[in-house]
Scaffold this motif. Structure first.
Motif, PDB file in Angstrom:
ATOM      1  N   PRO A 168       0.833  -1.211   0.000  1.00  0.00           N
ATOM      2  CA  PRO A 168       0.000   0.000   0.000  1.00  0.00           C
ATOM      3  C   PRO A 168       0.867   1.260   0.000  1.00  0.00           C
ATOM      4  CG  PRO A 168      -0.632  -1.505   1.774  1.00  0.00           C
ATOM      5  CD  PRO A 168       0.623  -2.029   1.189  1.00  0.00           C
ATOM      6  N   PRO A 169       0.430   2.292  -0.734  1.00  0.00           N
ATOM      7  CA  PRO A 169       1.197   3.541  -0.759  1.00  0.00           C
ATOM      8  C   PRO A 169       1.046   4.308   0.558  1.00  0.00           C
ATOM      9  CG  PRO A 169      -0.819   3.802  -2.012  1.00  0.00           C
ATOM     10  CD  PRO A 169      -0.743   2.354  -1.596  1.00  0.00           C
ATOM     11  N   THR A 170       2.077   5.078   0.892  1.00  0.00           N
ATOM     12  CA  THR A 170       1.994   5.950   2.061  1.00  0.00           C
ATOM     13  C   THR A 170       1.097   7.130   1.716  1.00  0.00           C
ATOM     14  OG1 THR A 170       3.868   7.298   1.378  1.00  0.00           O
ATOM     15  CG2 THR A 170       4.359   5.336   2.725  1.00  0.00           C
ATOM     16  N   ALA A 171       0.745   7.938   2.696  1.00  0.00           N
ATOM     17  CA  ALA A 171      -0.070   9.131   2.446  1.00  0.00           C
ATOM     18  C   ALA A 171       0.664  10.083   1.498  1.00  0.00           C
ATOM     19  CB  ALA A 171      -0.396   9.828   3.765  1.00  0.00           C
ATOM     20  N   ALA A 172       1.981  10.216   1.685  1.00  0.00           N
ATOM     21  CA  ALA A 172       2.772  11.095   0.811  1.00  0.00           C
ATOM     22  C   ALA A 172       2.782  10.545  -0.613  1.00  0.00           C
ATOM     23  CB  ALA A 172       4.192  11.229   1.347  1.00  0.00           C
ATOM     24  N   ASP A 173       2.947   9.222  -0.762  1.00  0.00           N
ATOM     25  CA  ASP A 173       2.935   8.602  -2.087  1.00  0.00           C
ATOM     26  C   ASP A 173       1.580   8.802  -2.769  1.00  0.00           C
ATOM     27  OD1 ASP A 173       5.523   7.694  -1.755  1.00  0.00           O
ATOM     28  OD2 ASP A 173       4.936   5.634  -1.245  1.00  0.00           O
ATOM     29  N   THR A 174       0.514   8.694  -1.995  1.00  0.00           N
ATOM     30  CA  THR A 174      -0.832   8.869  -2.535  1.00  0.00           C
ATOM     31  C   THR A 174      -1.004  10.267  -3.114  1.00  0.00           C
ATOM     32  OG1 THR A 174      -1.744   7.250  -0.993  1.00  0.00           O
ATOM     33  CG2 THR A 174      -3.297   8.812  -1.945  1.00  0.00           C
ATOM     34  N   GLN A 175      -0.528  11.265  -2.404  1.00  0.00           N
ATOM     35  CA  GLN A 175      -0.650  12.645  -2.886  1.00  0.00           C
ATOM     36  C   GLN A 175       0.201  12.879  -4.134  1.00  0.00           C
ATOM     37  OE1 GLN A 175      -2.902  14.975  -1.794  1.00  0.00           O
ATOM     38  NE2 GLN A 175      -2.231  15.951  -3.671  1.00  0.00           N
ATOM     39  N   ILE A 176       1.425  12.379  -4.125  1.00  0.00           N
ATOM     40  CA  ILE A 176       2.300  12.522  -5.301  1.00  0.00           C
ATOM     41  C   ILE A 176       1.671  11.812  -6.502  1.00  0.00           C
ATOM     42  CG2 ILE A 176       4.543  11.875  -6.283  1.00  0.00           C
ATOM     43  CD1 ILE A 176       5.699  12.184  -3.420  1.00  0.00           C
ATOM     44  N   ALA A 177       1.136  10.611  -6.278  1.00  0.00           N
ATOM     45  CA  ALA A 177       0.508   9.848  -7.357  1.00  0.00           C
ATOM     46  C   ALA A 177      -0.701  10.593  -7.913  1.00  0.00           C
ATOM     47  CB  ALA A 177       0.099   8.468  -6.857  1.00  0.00           C
ATOM     48  N   LYS A 178      -1.486  11.215  -7.044  1.00  0.00           N
ATOM     49  CA  LYS A 178      -2.657  11.973  -7.483  1.00  0.00           C
ATOM     50  C   LYS A 178      -2.240  13.134  -8.378  1.00  0.00           C
ATOM     51  CE  LYS A 178      -6.663  14.460  -5.727  1.00  0.00           C
ATOM     52  NZ  LYS A 178      -7.355  14.945  -4.513  1.00  0.00           N
ATOM     53  N   LEU A 208      -2.901  13.168 -12.623  1.00  0.00           N
ATOM     54  CA  LEU A 208      -3.698  14.239 -13.230  1.00  0.00           C
ATOM     55  C   LEU A 208      -2.911  14.956 -14.329  1.00  0.00           C
ATOM     56  CD1 LEU A 208      -5.441  15.735 -10.074  1.00  0.00           C
ATOM     57  CD2 LEU A 208      -6.500  14.424 -11.917  1.00  0.00           C
ATOM     58  N   ARG A 209      -1.637  15.160 -14.089  1.00  0.00           N
ATOM     59  CA  ARG A 209      -0.800  15.845 -15.081  1.00  0.00           C
ATOM     60  C   ARG A 209      -0.514  14.951 -16.284  1.00  0.00           C
ATOM     61  NH1 ARG A 209       3.938  19.016 -12.222  1.00  0.00           N
ATOM     62  NH2 ARG A 209       4.070  19.907 -14.301  1.00  0.00           N
ATOM     63  N   LEU A 210      -0.262  13.672 -16.036  1.00  0.00           N
ATOM     64  CA  LEU A 210       0.038  12.754 -17.142  1.00  0.00           C
ATOM     65  C   LEU A 210      -1.181  12.499 -18.029  1.00  0.00           C
ATOM     66  CD1 LEU A 210       2.296  10.004 -15.519  1.00  0.00           C
ATOM     67  CD2 LEU A 210       2.992  11.909 -16.960  1.00  0.00           C
ATOM     68  N   SER A 226       1.968   2.424 -24.663  1.00  0.00           N
ATOM     69  CA  SER A 226       1.263   1.458 -23.812  1.00  0.00           C
ATOM     70  C   SER A 226       1.830   1.461 -22.390  1.00  0.00           C
ATOM     71  CB  SER A 226       1.340   0.058 -24.409  1.00  0.00           C
ATOM     72  OG  SER A 226       2.700  -0.311 -24.629  1.00  0.00           O
ATOM     73  N   ALA A 227       3.141   1.585 -22.252  1.00  0.00           N
ATOM     74  CA  ALA A 227       3.755   1.634 -20.922  1.00  0.00           C
ATOM     75  C   ALA A 227       3.408   2.936 -20.219  1.00  0.00           C
ATOM     76  CB  ALA A 227       5.274   1.477 -21.031  1.00  0.00           C
ATOM     77  N   PHE A 228       3.326   4.020 -20.975  1.00  0.00           N
ATOM     78  CA  PHE A 228       2.961   5.315 -20.401  1.00  0.00           C
ATOM     79  C   PHE A 228       1.533   5.252 -19.855  1.00  0.00           C
ATOM     80  CE2 PHE A 228       1.882   9.842 -20.477  1.00  0.00           C
ATOM     81  CZ  PHE A 228       3.036  10.401 -19.952  1.00  0.00           C
ATOM     82  N   LYS A 229       0.638   4.602 -20.604  1.00  0.00           N
ATOM     83  CA  LYS A 229      -0.751   4.429 -20.158  1.00  0.00           C
ATOM     84  C   LYS A 229      -0.795   3.587 -18.888  1.00  0.00           C
ATOM     85  CE  LYS A 229      -5.369   3.964 -20.725  1.00  0.00           C
ATOM     86  NZ  LYS A 229      -5.791   3.829 -19.344  1.00  0.00           N
ATOM     87  N   LEU A 230      -0.004   2.507 -18.838  1.00  0.00           N
ATOM     88  CA  LEU A 230       0.042   1.670 -17.636  1.00  0.00           C
ATOM     89  C   LEU A 230       0.570   2.454 -16.441  1.00  0.00           C
ATOM     90  CD1 LEU A 230       1.360  -1.728 -19.008  1.00  0.00           C
ATOM     91  CD2 LEU A 230      -0.877  -1.281 -17.985  1.00  0.00           C
ATOM     92  N   LEU A 231       1.595   3.267 -16.672  1.00  0.00           N
ATOM     93  CA  LEU A 231       2.142   4.105 -15.600  1.00  0.00           C
ATOM     94  C   LEU A 231       1.055   5.021 -15.049  1.00  0.00           C
ATOM     95  CD1 LEU A 231       4.407   5.276 -13.857  1.00  0.00           C
ATOM     96  CD2 LEU A 231       5.006   6.755 -15.794  1.00  0.00           C
ATOM     97  N   ASN A 232       0.280   5.611 -15.932  1.00  0.00           N
ATOM     98  CA  ASN A 232      -0.786   6.497 -15.481  1.00  0.00           C
ATOM     99  C   ASN A 232      -1.862   5.726 -14.714  1.00  0.00           C
ATOM    100  OD1 ASN A 232      -1.768   9.279 -15.448  1.00  0.00           O
ATOM    101  ND2 ASN A 232      -3.499   8.441 -16.577  1.00  0.00           N
ATOM    102  N   ASP A 233      -2.180   4.511 -15.167  1.00  0.00           N
ATOM    103  CA  ASP A 233      -3.156   3.662 -14.465  1.00  0.00           C
ATOM    104  C   ASP A 233      -2.653   3.309 -13.064  1.00  0.00           C
ATOM    105  OD1 ASP A 233      -4.742   3.754 -16.718  1.00  0.00           O
ATOM    106  OD2 ASP A 233      -4.259   1.719 -17.375  1.00  0.00           O
TER     107      ASP A 233
END
Length: 155
Positions: free
Chosen positions: A10-20, A24-26, A58-65
């Motif tokens: 599971p991601p940390t709270a900080a990881d969750t925010q960075i991922a969000k 959104l940008r990607l 395809s890898a970029f799409k997976l990264l975003n997912d």
């Protein structure tokens, strides 16, 4: 085989925010019409190392997912589609009990093979079944919604 399935952390709270923020940008760069791979610049926070690499669409799409799931606080694991899982792992991936899964296997709803006395399920077949069940649930909800509207019970 089953050992090929990586552990999802599971991601940390900080990881969750960075991922969000990142997802959104990607998302703005993802289009179905794009033919060329993406060129991505990697640089360490501390400076120093910097590199530019090409990433297939395809890898970029997976990264975003992956980032989108992490943004929801979900643990993510990536594995090859040809991997096989145990019945315990398969039941966990479907969020069902192991006896229910075995019942589905024995009914022929999900293909499997036996290794000695143990059943192995292809991850691809498992995901096909999962997606099929999801579509069936959505169709049933749509039918219920139509009935609600016909009876004047809709919201």
């Amino acid at each position: 085989m089953a050992k090929d399935i990586p552990e999802a952390i599971p991601p940390t709270a900080a990881d969750t925010q960075i991922a969000k923020d990142s997802s959104l940008r990607l998302a703005h760069y993802l289009t179905d019409q794009r033919k060329k791979p993406f060129r991505v610049r990697i640089e360490a926070e501390e400076g120093g190392l910097e590199e530019s690499i090409s990433i297939p669409n395809s890898a970029f799409k997976l990264l975003n997912d992956i980032l989108a799931e992490m943004a929801k606080g979900n643990a993510v694991a990536v594995t090859a589609v040809h991997a096989e899982v145990t019945t315990r792992q398969a039941a966990g991936l479907l969020n069902v009990s192991r006896p229910f899964l075995i019942e589905q296997l024995e009914k022929g709803l999900i293909p499997y093979r036996k290794v000695g006395t143990h059943r192995r399920v292809s991850l691809k077949d498992l995901m096909t079944y999962k997606n099929s069940m999801h579509r069936n649930r959505l169709n049933a909800l749509e039918e219920l919604s139509v009935i609600d509207q016909e009876l004047g019970l809709g919201y």
